[in-house]
Motif scaffolding. Structure first.
Motif: not given
Length: 173
Positions: A108-120
């Protein structure tokens, strides 16, 4: 490409590949091992008292933090059992495709998990739509969906793995 395990001479020196450096840092900076055991004991006693009562007390004494960045070393096995560099987020048949943490978990260090999931999810839909367009279909067939899943599965890891690596690297600072 990151190594699966740090060289013995590099253990404890830091860096995202070093599984022991963060553990030492957390134990020294944030709490002692004894505090970890006490906090775990207290949390389970408050939240799940029946489970807490059933667990042997050595469970709490042996609590430790494990950090395994080796999940970033993605590789695949081909049909002959050999390793290949091409990783896919879909099955070989294209019946199943993975998105979100199932495909590309990250810290969670960059907060990119949710962004990458939606982008995927968008990339998956785009891949299926692209195959439909190539075939001239207005309704999606199972074969088209499978082909779209395969297209997404092979293309998406190349986009996401660098973000996973940056996330893991920042997590160790």
């Amino acid at each position: 490409k990151p190594e699966a395990d740090p060289k013995p001479k590099d253990v404890g020196k830091g860096g995202w590949k070093d599984e022991t450096s963060l553990e030492k840092k957390l134990l020294l900076d944030d709490f002692t091992k004894n505090d970890l055991s006490k906090n775990l004991d207290k949390m389970l006693q408050e939240t799940v008292p029946a489970f807490h009562a059933a667990v042997d007390k050595s469970f709490y004494e042996n609590a430790r933090i494990n950090r395994r960045p080796t999940w970033l070393q993605m590789s695949a096995t081909n049909k002959d059992g050999g390793r290949t560099e091409e990783v896919s987020y879909s099955t070989e048949s294209g019946n199943v495709a993975l998105v979100g943490d199932a495909a590309h978990a990250m810290t969670a260090s960059m907060g990119e998990g949710g962004n990458c999931a939606m982008e995927s999810a968008v990339k998956l839909v785009d891949a299926v739509g692209c195959i439909m367009k190539e075939k001239g279909e207005t309704e999606c067939t199972v074969d088209t969906m499978n082909a779209g899943f395969l297209k997404y599965g092979v293309s998406r890891p190349k986009d996401v793995q660098p973000i996973q690596e940056m996330s893991a690297a920042r997590n160790n600072k």
